[in-house]
Write a protein that holds these residues in place. Structure first.
Motif, PDB file in Angstrom:
ATOM      1  N   MET A   1     -34.617 -57.105  30.851  1.00  0.00           N
ATOM      2  CA  MET A   1     -34.699 -57.181  32.300  1.00  0.00           C
ATOM      3  C   MET A   1     -33.465 -57.884  32.833  1.00  0.00           C
ATOM      4  O   MET A   1     -33.063 -58.906  32.315  1.00  0.00           O
ATOM      5  CB  MET A   1     -35.951 -57.958  32.685  1.00  0.00           C
ATOM      6  N   LEU A  95     -43.741 -60.691  35.233  1.00  0.00           N
ATOM      7  CA  LEU A  95     -42.649 -59.739  35.050  1.00  0.00           C
ATOM      8  C   LEU A  95     -41.507 -60.382  34.277  1.00  0.00           C
ATOM      9  O   LEU A  95     -40.925 -59.764  33.378  1.00  0.00           O
ATOM     10  CB  LEU A  95     -42.159 -59.254  36.420  1.00  0.00           C
ATOM     11  N   GLU A  98     -42.112 -60.444  30.726  1.00  0.00           N
ATOM     12  CA  GLU A  98     -42.234 -59.085  30.188  1.00  0.00           C
ATOM     13  C   GLU A  98     -43.683 -58.728  29.888  1.00  0.00           C
ATOM     14  O   GLU A  98     -43.977 -57.963  28.965  1.00  0.00           O
ATOM     15  CB  GLU A  98     -41.349 -58.904  28.944  1.00  0.00           C
ATOM     16  N   LEU A 100     -45.996 -56.710  31.548  1.00  0.00           N
ATOM     17  CA  LEU A 100     -46.078 -55.736  32.622  1.00  0.00           C
ATOM     18  C   LEU A 100     -47.505 -55.515  33.108  1.00  0.00           C
ATOM     19  O   LEU A 100     -47.733 -55.281  34.304  1.00  0.00           O
ATOM     20  CB  LEU A 100     -45.465 -54.408  32.168  1.00  0.00           C
ATOM     21  N   HIS A 126     -41.195 -51.147  41.347  1.00  0.00           N
ATOM     22  CA  HIS A 126     -40.174 -51.412  40.329  1.00  0.00           C
ATOM     23  C   HIS A 126     -40.786 -51.475  38.934  1.00  0.00           C
ATOM     24  O   HIS A 126     -40.259 -50.884  37.982  1.00  0.00           O
ATOM     25  CB  HIS A 126     -39.453 -52.716  40.636  1.00  0.00           C
ATOM     26  N   VAL A 127     -41.906 -52.191  38.793  1.00  0.00           N
ATOM     27  CA  VAL A 127     -42.520 -52.336  37.465  1.00  0.00           C
ATOM     28  C   VAL A 127     -42.957 -50.983  36.925  1.00  0.00           C
ATOM     29  O   VAL A 127     -42.838 -50.713  35.723  1.00  0.00           O
ATOM     30  CB  VAL A 127     -43.721 -53.305  37.524  1.00  0.00           C
ATOM     31  N   ARG A 128     -43.436 -50.113  37.796  1.00  0.00           N
ATOM     32  CA  ARG A 128     -43.866 -48.790  37.336  1.00  0.00           C
ATOM     33  C   ARG A 128     -42.722 -47.996  36.723  1.00  0.00           C
ATOM     34  O   ARG A 128     -42.931 -47.181  35.834  1.00  0.00           O
ATOM     35  CB  ARG A 128     -44.474 -48.008  38.508  1.00  0.00           C
ATOM     36  N   THR A 129     -41.501 -48.251  37.171  1.00  0.00           N
ATOM     37  CA  THR A 129     -40.350 -47.540  36.600  1.00  0.00           C
ATOM     38  C   THR A 129     -40.051 -48.002  35.181  1.00  0.00           C
ATOM     39  O   THR A 129     -39.319 -47.328  34.454  1.00  0.00           O
ATOM     40  CB  THR A 129     -39.092 -47.740  37.470  1.00  0.00           C
ATOM     41  N   LEU A 130     -40.586 -49.150  34.770  1.00  0.00           N
ATOM     42  CA  LEU A 130     -40.352 -49.670  33.430  1.00  0.00           C
ATOM     43  C   LEU A 130     -41.324 -49.091  32.403  1.00  0.00           C
ATOM     44  O   LEU A 130     -41.147 -49.299  31.203  1.00  0.00           O
ATOM     45  CB  LEU A 130     -40.477 -51.206  33.435  1.00  0.00           C
TER      46      LEU A 130
END
Length: 281
Positions: A1, A95, A98, A100, A126-130
């Motif tokens: 991140m 976040l 890490e 999620l 943003h987290v969903r893109t990870l």
């Protein structure tokens, strides 16, 4: 991140500290300030650390301290705080650690309390893109839908009061029109009724549908099975990662049948997920 993302979350976190402390429910002021300061110090220390393990641990400790504000232990005095800004702070710390699943869970809870909370919505996106690309995810609202779901004025409560006032004015205008058949009263009736009907329509759009059975996977690498048995074959090409959002459909013992956002049903262990409307552990 990237450090930039975490630093951005930290700036937003500091902006919400005052609102956290001024929530409707609060612990004793001295205890609240102490725990809050410890949480912020851990978060700041994590950002300054160059050692990855230490960084993750400090973010995790910050998350636990923020959680303590909404769930004090028996040794603490007062009653818990729980507001969207605190949930966003929990999500930001998770976040950084890490974690999620815990981050998405916290952001989801913040949006339940305040559906228009900008930082919660932005951080959740943003987290969903990870998460893995193959994982079914909730659809993002279109710009038009999101616009209609925002309060017309400063908040949904203000909209409701304005709608009530418009209804009262329309009722008064109708009464005057019946008592005094004057054209001016007729115009007033149409204007006030139009305003009232428009506001009622906007209030209806401002309530997005919410799945009361929504839950989030909080355990890494959860096998999604085709039946409620550890011997059943896997239903997906890979395990469900922490952060998977789903709906609880049926419980059989220690197993839950859940529905993913592509409408497919799978079975997972009950202990691997946390309901969004559940406890704050």
């Amino acid at each position: 991140m990237s450090n930039r993302i975490v630093n951005w979350c930290y700036v937003g976190m500091l902006g919400g500290i005052t609102l956290v402390c001024s929530g409707s429910y609060a612990m004793e002021p001295a205890n609240t300030e102490k725990v809050l300061r410890e949480a912020i110090d851990e978060y700041q220390s994590a950002m300054e650390s160059t050692d990855r393990d230490e960084r993750l641990e400090r973010f995790y400790q910050s998350e636990l301290l923020f959680r303590k504000l909404c769930q004090p232990g028996e040794s603490d005095f007062g009653i818990p705080i729980n507001n969207p800004d605190l949930q966003v702070n929990i999500g930001n710390a998770a976040l950084g650690a890490e974690r999620l699943g815990s981050a998405i869970l916290a952001y989801r809870r913040a949006l339940i309390m305040q559906p228009t909370h900008h930082r919660a919505g932005q951080n959740l996106a943003h987290v969903r893109t990870l998460l893995p690309a193959w994982l079914p995810k909730p659809e993002v609202d279109s710009i038009i839908a999101a616009t209609f779901r925002l309060p017309l004025f400063s908040s949904g409560i203000v909209d409701q009061w304005i709608a009530i006032v418009c209804f009262l004015l329309a009722s008064t205008a109708v009464g005057l029109r019946l008592a005094y058949p004057h054209r001016g009263f007729t115009v007033a009736v149409w204007i006030t009724l139009s305003l009232w009907i428009s506001l009622m329509g906007l209030l209806g759009f401002s309530k997005p549908p919410f799945d009361a059975n929504l839950a989030v996977v909080v355990v890494p690498e959860v096998i999604a099975r085709s039946a409620d048995s550890s011997n059943a074959p896997s239903s997906l090409p890979g395990p469900l990662p922490a952060g998977t959002e789903l709906s609880m459909m049926e419980q059989r013992g220690d197993w839950l049948r859940v529905r993913l956002f592509d409408s497919s049903d799978v079975w997972v262990t009950r202990s691997s997920i946390t309901p969004v409307l559940g406890d704050t552990k």
